[in-house]
Design a protein around this motif. Structure first.
Motif, mmCIF file in Angstrom:
data_model
loop_
_atom_site.group_PDB
_atom_site.id
_atom_site.type_symbol
_atom_site.label_atom_id
_atom_site.label_comp_id
_atom_site.label_asym_id
_atom_site.label_seq_id
_atom_site.Cartn_x
_atom_site.Cartn_y
_atom_site.Cartn_z
ATOM 1 N N GLU A 88 7.039 -3.368 5.906
ATOM 2 C CA GLU A 88 5.844 -4.174 5.628
ATOM 3 C C GLU A 88 5.644 -5.270 6.666
ATOM 4 N N LYS A 201 1.219 -1.231 3.217
ATOM 5 C CA LYS A 201 1.016 -0.095 4.103
ATOM 6 C C LYS A 201 0.954 1.215 3.329
ATOM 7 N N ASP A 205 2.393 5.381 7.174
ATOM 8 C CA ASP A 205 2.680 4.431 8.257
ATOM 9 C C ASP A 205 4.127 3.928 8.228
#
Length: 769
Positions: A88, A201, A205
């Motif tokens: 993150e 996210k 990702d």
């Protein structure tokens, strides 16, 4: 923004928190976390979860300190939570440092129990670190004079996507300073909702989550440099032991202090209520004093139930104080009356110990109205609250430093040694380390309670299950959150709270099978004795569910065998529209090279036949399938589990190797509990007092473990600390039936029980002839 600065050295120096593996310990000045003690409801005893500084801090050299009230019980969650934060924040994993379980420096997220750390605290940290990233991008936008949507982050460096030379590090933005940002937070403990509007996210990702990052604490553990609770040393520390009777708590009629007057280093004999302990300058002196102190105990007012069978009778015939379980589905009585075939069986599971490898240990320092404790508690905030009640002190005056113990899995929700240490430290005014002996631990630790389970099933003419009734009967947890623990009760604190409606025994719900009529209940029977006894109870890994699903999945196997249908195929036919369970069942059976045929095996009459068994369970959102392969020696009755194939679906997998470690550990403990472990006692007390009388599985008998992981990154992560143990009893029991054609409905599956079951079968066969 507050521009007060301090160096990383100043940030990390001072204080007394012992973190055995962290080069950053102690973290006593982690960015204001020791000064903001307000929860969302204005309680000054708790750190405010609305302050971003309560979750995330950045040092002036770019180390990111992420704080959680959860603790690592040896399951690797420190590593997994750091992976979530690293993704993150776009920070290298090795620059994330976790601060865990310190009551003055972390948010209260509830006890580390119920396999909810990743699915609850993981989400808390995901949202908190995502919120921190948003704030850091805002700061960078101002610093670089670049719109935030044109910025990107790599390894903690924020750059202009149009001009990479235009950049700034997290450390330059906020290193050594507070965020001073309030984020939206509601709820309490595990139900906290942290910055819910922030979008973390997408799983597509992730770069760190989903990879097998090496567990950060293992090097120290593997090189014998890791610090466990018994290794904690505090300046001026004395050593204490507590003396308790062998059975129900009795009053000490006479304590003969002269009996240990000659022990060198003895400091004090402590007596308060029925609590009796000794404090000495050395651990050996404390051991000798506890061993030789002559205490005359009163006769217990009520003896223990004499046998396991006596407890079963009590469970069966005593009115419950509460029932719980899912609401009925359909009409089971009508369906059973109309069934082509009906089945009914009763299953038994005994009291079992947690059997921690290290006995309970804690250090406490009571100085006036201030208390500092070092302990491996699963709920540091729970321990703090219990000690607050015990001493009548504000919670803010009690500081819990969490230090890992060894393999507690429920045991340290009841933090007995910490209370013992507090009482002894208060008596002498110095820090006291209390180490329980192995006999103390085996006798007085709270046990997983005995369970009695009755299952009824009806099938139609095609062999499909049309009715399912499960009725579990067990004891509640006598040692629950919010109730006085052992030391508290001994000094006179009364338990005014009702028994908790614990989840014990409610886990055998056949909700994954397509059965139109179901009724599942779990009845909780009041324990006959009010005083603490050596048969006190509290959660044992996946409480109640291994035994509950043993009854459930054994009955499924019994019905399949009675209809001459392969056990795997029978389950496939009953799964209905459940693609996750179907996929897991099929993948596990394929990995185990399952050959379809009815049970028992054609070789069931051999001298040492082999068998295989299968079980499928759900524990919350997590699904687990187990295939056991066993050998059974008919002459000795010895069961050997040769291999376990484990299929596991817990949604998004954070760390595949870490998950495999969890599953392997569940197999080791589960096989041990299935084959060997049983608390034994009589009216005079516990008889299983050491590793000889309460043996556990040794390494030479650990089976081969083959694991199938189904990763579902589109689903939220769910628990893995406990679900893996749940199907083992049933899978092993079903494999034993497949091997010898004899059904065991009582555990553990000891040689004596196997031989007795074989003898019953032989006698019945002879009678028919």
């Amino acid at each position: 923004m507050d521009t007060t600065r301090f160096s990383r050295r100043e940030l990390l120096k001072g204080g007394a928190l012992v973190i055995s593996f962290s080069i950053l310990a102690p973290l006593s000045k982690a960015l204001g976390q020791a000064t903001a003690h307000i929860d969302p409801y204005g309680n000054p005893d708790y750190l405010d979860p609305r302050q971003l500084d309560s979750w995330v801090a950045v040092t002036d050299d770019g180390i990111v300190i992420v704080s959680t009230g959860k603790v690592d019980l040896g399951t690797g969650i420190e590593t997994a939570l750091a992976q979530i934060a690293a993704d993150e924040l776009d920070v290298p994993f090795n620059r994330i440092h976790m601060q865990m379980g310190h009551t003055a420096k972390t948010v209260d997220e509830g006890r580390t129990a119920g396999s909810n750390t990743i699915q609850a605290a993981g989400q808390h940290l995901r949202q908190a670190t995502a919120a921190a990233r948003v704030e850091l991008l805002k700061m960078a936008s101002t610093r670089l004079d670049v719109p935030a949507d044109r910025l990107t982050v790599t390894d903690g460096v924020v750059s202009d996507m149009s001009n990479a030379s235009k950049n700034v590090t997290y450390a330059a933005l906020v290193g050594g300073r507070k965020f001073n940002i309030t984020i939206p937070v509601t709820g309490q403990q595990g139900a906290l909702q942290v910055a819910p509007a922030i979008k973390p996210k997408k799983y597509t990702d992730y770069k760190v989550v989903g990879t097998s990052v090496k567990r950060v604490e293992l090097p120290a553990k593997l090189t014998a440099t890791f610090m466990y609770t018994p290794d904690v040393k505090v300046p001026g520390m004395l050593h204490g032991r507590v003396i308790r009777p062998a059975t129900t708590i009795s009053k000490p009629l006479r304590v003969d202090e002269s009996s240990i007057a000659n022990i060198k280093g003895l400091v004090k004999v402590v007596q308060e209520g029925t609590f009796v302990g000794v404090v000495a300058q050395t651990e050996w002196a404390a051991i000798q004093a506890a061993k030789n102190l002559k205490v005359t105990w009163s006769t217990p007012s009520t003896p223990l139930p004499a046998t396991r069978e006596e407890v079963d009778v009590y469970l069966a015939n005593t009115k419950s104080f509460t029932d719980n379980g899912p609401m009925p589905k359909g009409n089971t009585e009508a369906a059973l009356a109309q069934a082509s075939k009906t089945f009914e069986a009763t299953y038994h599971w005994p009291f079992q110990n947690h059997a921690m490898m290290l006995p309970s240990c804690a250090v406490a320092d009571v100085q006036g109205d201030k208390v500092t404790i070092w302990t491996g508690a699963q709920g540091p905030f729970t321990t703090r609250d219990r000690v607050s009640d015990m001493l009548g002190l504000p919670k803010r005056n009690i500081s819990i430093n969490w230090v890992e113990s060894a393999g507690c899995y429920g045991r340290l929700t009841t933090d007995d040694a910490a209370e013992d240490a507090v009482l002894l430290s208060r008596a002498v005014g110095k820090p006291v380390r209390v180490q329980w002996s192995r006999a103390d631990e085996h006798i007085w630790e709270p046990k997983g309670p005995q369970q009695l389970m009755k299952v009824r099933v009806g099938t139609d003419a095609q062999g499909k299950m049309t009715a399912w009734e499960y009725a579990g009967r067990t004891f509640p947890w006598t040692e629950a959150q919010g109730t006085p623990q052992l030391g508290e009760r001994q000094i006179g604190q009364k338990n005014t709270a009702p028994y908790p409606a614990s989840p014990t025994g409610a886990g055998a719900v056949a909700q994954m099978y397509d059965i139109p009529n179901q009724k599942v209940t779990a009845a909780y029977i009041p324990w006959p004795q009010d005083d603490p006894t050596p048969l006190r109870t509290n959660p044992l890994r996946s409480p109640g569910e291994p035994a509950g699903w043993f009854a459930s999945e054994t009955m499924v196997d019994e019905v399949a065998a009675a209809h001459g249908v392969d056990a795997y195929q029978f389950r496939v036919r009953h799964l209905g529209n459940d693609p996750r369970a179907s996929e897991l069942l099929q993948a596990t059976a394929k990995q185990a090279a399952w050959k379809e045929r009815p049970s028992p095996s054609p070789d069931a009459g051999a001298a040492k036949p082999a068998g295989r068994g299968i079980a499928l369970i759900s524990r919350g959102p997590t699904l687990v399938c187990a295939v056991a392969e066993v050998d059974v020696d008919r002459s000795s009755g010895l069961v050997t589990v040769k291999k376990m194939t484990m299929g596991h679906d817990c949604g998004l997998i954070i760390n595949p190797d870490g998950l495999k470690f969890q599953i392997e550990a569940n197999v080791m403990q589960g096989v041990s509990r299935a084959l060997i472990e049983e608390t034994k006692w009589d009216a005079n007390g516990i008889k299983t007092v050491d590793w000889r009388t309460y043996p556990v599985l040794t390494f030479r008998n650990v089976p081969e473990v083959d694991i199938v992981l189904i990763n579902r990154p589109e689903r939220a992560s769910s628990g893995s600390g406990e679900p893996g143990i749940v199907p083992l009893f049933a899978a092993i029991g079903n494999a034993i039936f497949d091997a010898i054609g004899v059904r065991l409905r009582e555990g553990p599956f000891t040689p004596q029980r196997v031989k007795a079951a074989l003898q019953v079968k032989t006698t019945a066969t002879t009678a028919r002839l």
